[in-house]
Design a protein around this motif. Structure first.
Motif, mmCIF file in Angstrom:
data_model
loop_
_atom_site.group_PDB
_atom_site.id
_atom_site.type_symbol
_atom_site.label_atom_id
_atom_site.label_comp_id
_atom_site.label_asym_id
_atom_site.label_seq_id
_atom_site.Cartn_x
_atom_site.Cartn_y
_atom_site.Cartn_z
ATOM 1 N N VAL A 1 0.700 -1.294 0.084
ATOM 2 C CA VAL A 1 -0.238 -0.021 0.043
ATOM 3 C C VAL A 1 0.784 1.091 0.090
ATOM 4 O O VAL A 1 0.723 2.234 -0.849
ATOM 5 C CB VAL A 1 -0.988 -0.038 1.166
ATOM 6 N N TRP A 2 2.037 1.249 0.726
ATOM 7 C CA TRP A 2 2.861 2.420 0.835
ATOM 8 C C TRP A 2 3.449 2.569 -0.518
ATOM 9 O O TRP A 2 3.594 4.014 -0.883
ATOM 10 C CB TRP A 2 3.689 2.183 1.851
ATOM 11 N N CYS A 3 3.930 1.621 -1.075
ATOM 12 C CA CYS A 3 4.632 1.810 -2.511
ATOM 13 C C CYS A 3 3.576 2.415 -3.486
ATOM 14 O O CYS A 3 3.734 3.159 -4.210
ATOM 15 C CB CYS A 3 4.945 0.508 -2.784
ATOM 16 N N LEU A 4 2.190 1.919 -3.520
ATOM 17 C CA LEU A 4 1.200 2.157 -4.424
ATOM 18 C C LEU A 4 1.011 3.747 -4.170
ATOM 19 O O LEU A 4 0.686 4.492 -5.130
ATOM 20 C CB LEU A 4 -0.095 1.476 -4.244
ATOM 21 N N GLU B 1 -6.119 1.838 -6.212
ATOM 22 C CA GLU B 1 -5.793 0.618 -5.801
ATOM 23 C C GLU B 1 -5.242 0.281 -4.546
ATOM 24 O O GLU B 1 -5.431 -0.459 -3.688
ATOM 25 C CB GLU B 1 -4.744 0.072 -6.862
ATOM 26 N N GLY B 2 -4.414 1.643 -4.214
ATOM 27 C CA GLY B 2 -3.726 1.407 -2.766
ATOM 28 C C GLY B 2 -4.955 1.615 -1.548
ATOM 29 O O GLY B 2 -4.561 0.876 -0.625
ATOM 30 N N GLY C 1 -0.826 2.783 9.512
ATOM 31 C CA GLY C 1 0.313 3.806 9.099
ATOM 32 C C GLY C 1 0.290 4.088 7.667
ATOM 33 O O GLY C 1 0.529 5.055 7.085
ATOM 34 N N SER C 2 0.205 2.846 6.611
ATOM 35 C CA SER C 2 0.203 2.872 5.348
ATOM 36 C C SER C 2 -0.880 3.410 4.772
ATOM 37 O O SER C 2 -0.916 4.224 3.937
ATOM 38 C CB SER C 2 0.365 1.611 4.774
ATOM 39 N N VAL C 3 -2.122 3.316 5.334
ATOM 40 C CA VAL C 3 -3.184 4.184 4.824
ATOM 41 C C VAL C 3 -3.228 5.603 5.171
ATOM 42 O O VAL C 3 -3.389 6.431 4.253
ATOM 43 C CB VAL C 3 -4.563 3.582 5.272
ATOM 44 N N GLY C 4 -2.828 5.904 6.336
ATOM 45 C CA GLY C 4 -2.367 7.400 6.599
ATOM 46 C C GLY C 4 -1.504 7.902 5.743
ATOM 47 O O GLY C 4 -1.676 9.055 5.062
ATOM 48 N N LEU C 5 -0.378 7.333 5.311
ATOM 49 C CA LEU C 5 0.446 7.919 4.488
ATOM 50 C C LEU C 5 0.158 8.103 3.107
ATOM 51 O O LEU C 5 0.460 9.172 2.449
ATOM 52 C CB LEU C 5 1.854 7.043 4.624
ATOM 53 N N LEU C 6 -0.799 7.051 2.738
ATOM 54 C CA LEU C 6 -1.296 6.934 1.312
ATOM 55 C C LEU C 6 -2.141 8.434 1.178
ATOM 56 O O LEU C 6 -1.916 9.016 0.466
ATOM 57 C CB LEU C 6 -1.968 5.865 1.041
ATOM 58 N N TYR C 7 -2.973 8.724 2.220
ATOM 59 C CA TYR C 7 -3.653 9.927 2.095
ATOM 60 C C TYR C 7 -2.789 11.125 2.109
ATOM 61 O O TYR C 7 -3.160 12.144 1.472
ATOM 62 C CB TYR C 7 -4.938 9.759 3.181
#
Length: 199
Positions: free
Chosen positions: A68-71, A79-80, A105-111
């Motif tokens: 998710v972080w990479c996406l 997609e992420g 953390g990955s979802v927060g970073l994506l946003y």
């Protein structure tokens, strides 16, 4: 990875794919990281593979948040986000602290990368709270830096600066240079937003 594949041991293959994906991520080779981590995500969706991998399947399931972080870094936001929600669901089901910290953390970073600060801050706050309560020191600098950046960009500079300073200081104290440049850049941006040009 070649040796693990030759051995045909599921646990070893999953573990190596995770670490190789993390290494590509750390170097900024996000497309390659997505490719490597996708192997784990797809393999672990197969119950037979999970059974064969045994307890290692839990650890290797951390591939999903890293994916998710990479996406997010690649701007593949729809997609992420879909996979990010799955990462949170899986982490909540298992209840593993590291998995929860990584998923939120990955979802927060994506946003954060998407520029949706109102949606970035809550999962990052949840991730940081879990990080502190479970004493997961390794993840603290990354999560705290991301949350600090979210605070700074949304105008909450009084909350941002101490958190960003702590993230940079703790990473340095732990000799954890992974993503150090990103943390320092976030701190620098927060100083600039606070009109502290000298710092």
């Amino acid at each position: 990875l070649a040796l693990a594949s030759a051995c045909e041991q599921a646990a070893l293959q999953a573990d190596v794919h995770l670490h190789l994906g993390q290494a590509y991520h750390a170097r900024g080779h996000y497309h390659k990281a997505v490719e490597v981590l996708a192997w784990n995500v797809e393999a672990l969706a197969d119950p037979a593979f999970r059974d064969q991998a045994g307890p290692a399947a839990l650890f290797s399931s951390h591939s999903l948040p890293w994916w998710v972080w990479c996406l997010g870094e690649l701007g593949a936001f729809p997609e992420g986000l879909a996979h990010g929600q799955e990462a949170i669901r899986l982490a909540e089901t298992v209840g593993h602290p590291y998995g929860l910290v990584a998923a939120y953390g990955s979802v927060g970073l994506l946003y954060l990368r998407k520029g949706e600060l109102d949606k970035a801050v809550p999962p990052l706050e949840r991730s940081l709270a879990l990080c502190r309560s479970a004493d997961i020191l390794l993840m603290f600098p990354t999560v705290a830096s991301s949350l600090g950046a979210g605070y700074a960009l949304s105008g909450r500079r009084a909350a941002a600066l101490p958190l960003l300073e702590q993230a940079v200081a703790q990473a340095a104290a732990m000799h954890l240079m992974l993503y150090h440049a990103l943390a320092v850049a976030s701190l620098s941006e927060a100083y600039l937003l606070a009109d502290d040009v000298e710092q």
